[in-house]
Design an enzyme around this catalytic site. Sequence first.
Site, PDB file in Angstrom:
ATOM      1  NE  ARG A  75      -3.559  -0.259   2.760  1.00  0.00           N
ATOM      2  CZ  ARG A  75      -3.965  -0.735   3.945  1.00  0.00           C
ATOM      3  NH1 ARG A  75      -3.557  -0.178   5.062  1.00  0.00           N
ATOM      4  NH2 ARG A  75      -4.777  -1.767   3.992  1.00  0.00           N
ATOM      5  NE  ARG A 144      -2.033   1.750   9.851  1.00  0.00           N
ATOM      6  CZ  ARG A 144      -2.921   0.747   9.781  1.00  0.00           C
ATOM      7  NH1 ARG A 144      -3.820   0.728   8.817  1.00  0.00           N
ATOM      8  NH2 ARG A 144      -2.904  -0.223  10.677  1.00  0.00           N
ATOM      9  CE  LYS A 208      -7.117  -0.051  12.601  1.00  0.00           C
ATOM     10  NZ  LYS A 208      -7.569  -1.021  11.607  1.00  0.00           N
ATOM     11  CE  LYS A 210      -7.392   3.248   9.897  1.00  0.00           C
ATOM     12  NZ  LYS A 210      -8.549   2.476   9.404  1.00  0.00           N
ATOM     13  CB  CYS A 428     -13.598  -3.641   3.181  1.00  0.00           C
ATOM     14  SG  CYS A 428     -14.253  -5.246   3.654  1.00  0.00           S
ATOM     15  CB  CYS A 434      -9.256  -9.280   4.105  1.00  0.00           C
ATOM     16  SG  CYS A 434      -9.058  -8.771   5.806  1.00  0.00           S
ATOM     17  CB  CYS A 473     -14.423  -8.611   9.702  1.00  0.00           C
ATOM     18  SG  CYS A 473     -13.073  -7.446   9.930  1.00  0.00           S
ATOM     19  CB  CYS A 477     -11.313  -1.585   5.848  1.00  0.00           C
ATOM     20  SG  CYS A 477     -10.147  -2.449   6.909  1.00  0.00           S
TER      21      CYS A 477
HETATM   22  S1  SF4 Z   1     -13.206  -4.625   7.109  1.00  0.00           S
HETATM   23 FE1  SF4 Z   1     -12.465  -6.568   7.859  1.00  0.00          FE
HETATM   24  S2  SF4 Z   1     -12.774  -7.945   6.130  1.00  0.00           S
HETATM   25 FE2  SF4 Z   1     -12.889  -5.886   5.310  1.00  0.00          FE
HETATM   26  S3  SF4 Z   1     -10.794  -5.472   4.604  1.00  0.00           S
HETATM   27 FE3  SF4 Z   1     -11.026  -4.621   6.673  1.00  0.00          FE
HETATM   28  S4  SF4 Z   1     -10.258  -6.229   7.996  1.00  0.00           S
HETATM   29 FE4  SF4 Z   1     -10.694  -7.188   6.020  1.00  0.00          FE
END
Ligand code: SF4
Lengths: 569, 188
Positions: A75, A144, A208, A210, A428, A434, A473, A477
């Site tokens: 990234r 980040r 982290k 941000k 995401c 992931c 999840c 993100c």
């Molecule tokens: S929200 Fe969870 S599943 Fe989606 S990219 Fe981020 S860590 Fe992975």
Amino acid sequence: MADKDTLSPVEGIKTRSRHLRGTLEESLVDPVTGAIADDDTQVSKFHGIYQQDDRDRRAERQRQKLEPAYSFMIRGRLPGGRCTPEQWLAIEALGEQYASTGVRITTRQAFQFHGVVKGTLKPTIQGIDQALLDTIAACGDVNRNVMCSPNPALSSVHREVDALAGALSAHLTPQTRAYHEIWLDGEKLTDAPEVVEPIYGDTYLPRKFKTGFVIPPQNDVDVYTQDLGFIAIVEQGALIGFNVTAGGGMGSTHGDKKTFPRLADTLGFVTPDQVLDAATAVVTTQRDFGNRSDRKNARLKYTIESMGLPAFREQVETRQGFAFAPAREVQFNESGDHLGWVEAEDGVWHFGLFIPSGRVRDHAQGPQYQTGLIEIAKVHQGEFRMTPNQNLIIAGVRVEDKARVAGLLAAHGLAQPTSSLAAGAMACVALPTCALAMADAERFLPELTDEVSALFTRHGLPDQNLSMRVTGCPNGCARPFVAEVALVGKAPRHYNLYLGGRHNGTRLNKLYRENISVERVLEILDGLIASYANNRREGEAFGDFCIRSGVIAETTAGPNFHDSVSDAA
Amino acid sequence: MDGTARHGAVSRAVVDQFEEGDEIEVFVEPNTRFRLPEHGDTDVIMIGPGTGVAPFRSFVEHRAAQEATGRNWLFFGDRTFSEDFLYQSEWQAHLRDGALTRIDLAFSRDQQEKVYVQDRLREHAAELLEWIEGGAAIYVCGDAGAMAPDVHAALIEILAARHDGDLDAGATDLETLRRERRYLRDVY
Ligand code: SF4
Ligand SMILES: NC(=O)c1ccc[n+]([C@@H]2O[C@H](COP(=O)([O-])OP(=O)(O)OC[C@H]3O[C@@H](n4cnc5c(N)ncnc54)[C@H](OP(=O)(O)O)[C@@H]3O)[C@@H](O)[C@H]2O)c1
């Protein structure tokens, strides 16, 4: 919560890493595995490199006595998402050569490659370096990529705010030479400075961190979801300073009520020349007061909850050496990006290009994002800005060049604006890439937006605006917990459904139903949309309607995110 | 073939000649010569690219079960690291628990130029000589057409280094090793 005195294992790894070196050099040349050593998978994050494996192939490879198909995500660090057309071409070429899936634009305005194998990590990073870009601190327990509204209309203010975002990014970049030594074959200095990391110290941050700059009225960076936010205050067309916000964050864990998404508090107002000092004070307060035992309670939002806002503000003010001025009034009208052509105040044009889930690729029968952007980059005189919603702004097109750029967009099927619903949706990466994903997100989003679009159309609202987000999840993100409708993965094709966020990113949503199938989600939305179509007030947004009509209780602050959840959930 | 989805020379012939359900007789010809050294403290050098690696799985397991004190060095090669590293997870486990002392790999199609096991042998010539002078036994298994002769030639070169590069002397050394049953081949 873990014992306060027991440091989390990652703290040990950071300490032993000798300022982010770890055993990465040994790991890179170990020929027996495509992986790097376990501890190094933590260290590499600070270099913007994340080990992953193809989860769709795990079982098959295990039967074949092969290790998982390891590869790496890389990234970039691009404050404000800006790059030149030359840099874009370089990134594209690297993606083509080394990455399995091409270039993706992230929700933090950076480019990202997936599927780079261990043996080509070094040439990839070196190629990025040759394009005058880097990947330092794109992941890891540090600040980040610094986000900044790519707001195309306000050119002069954008330039100033963007310059500050760049300055802050440089200021908060780790100072260790590890990146240059490991990836760029930089010289190993024998007389290392006594203090390697003046801001971070030897163990960096607890978690982290941000940072985002936003230019109202567009809340494109979702500023209240950032650990540290700067809201530009503009008077008579001139930037006079910023409201500083602190303690936002999305990440949480299913079923763990000690974790919750939280919107940032406003600390007060600073002038532009006070920005670096204020940021340093917030970062070092988190460095010293953040929880280093339990990584699930380590983000700045929990530090502020445990210290209390007044004590936190006082600590920051002491460190920065001045008191905050009273915050100014701010108004946000919506999150999301401006798409299509916009003429800026200085008469220059910008085109906001919608890119589904930020995937810069050519669709078999559809838009040619990859080829089209390469062709545009070859002739474009301005710059590119990756947006906080994974789109791309072709910025600074002179009037005389507009027809040519428009022609190239049309020739590659990129000129058409998409449905407003698709434009307001975000997902995401999730499966298969992931490791934390419990369900699809990016792969599922087109299906979801099509279905929900059809529901609105069926109930007589064909051009409905909606902020709808899907993640695999609750790490969040794609910033799901501020969306009007959010689906967060629980199991394949099963999601938690959240409702009641505000369309401008200033209110958290709340759990409506837990672990339900996609079919059930659509059934529920069908009912709610029917009711919205009949009973909404003039100009009322869907999220606001859900609260007023009692469908869902309002989440007024992060810590009550889990309260008043219906028993039916 | 155990663990891999490909058709080897044998399985392809089988598939071509027989219908599903046909009964076929399979003879396994035991190779009585291709055996581990008598003494567990003898070092072992195993060279087995492609399917030639198969017997070395049981070699390494057997040595571990015996608690043999000799060292075990494997040279393996195949087309690509990601798809053809046969028994990768087993070798990783053996390296971790010490049953395998060392592994050197030659993946021929991961880069522009071909890299074969004999290139790895040459790279590590000095250490190989040390092992051989310490009494190590050398095993080669796999393709008889090209691989085995090429590996043979590489071993002669390596041994010739002891004689100022005199290849005839190297060949004599290798022949001596063969007669002493310290250079054994199972090639097909
Ligand atoms: S929200 Fe969870 S599943 Fe989606 S990219 Fe981020 S860590 Fe992975
Ligand atoms: N269909 C498939 O995908 C597939 C895959 C593997 C094997 N096979 C077949 O299965 C049979 C046996 O296969 P195998 O695994 O034992 O062998 P193999 O796959 O033919 O070869 C194994 C390795 O040895 C290399 N090699 C070729 N010539 C060599 C030489 N002179 N010296 C040293 N190494 C050399 C090969 O490289 P290069 O081949 O790159 O030159 C490859 O890296 C063969 O008939 C083969 O064609 C099929």
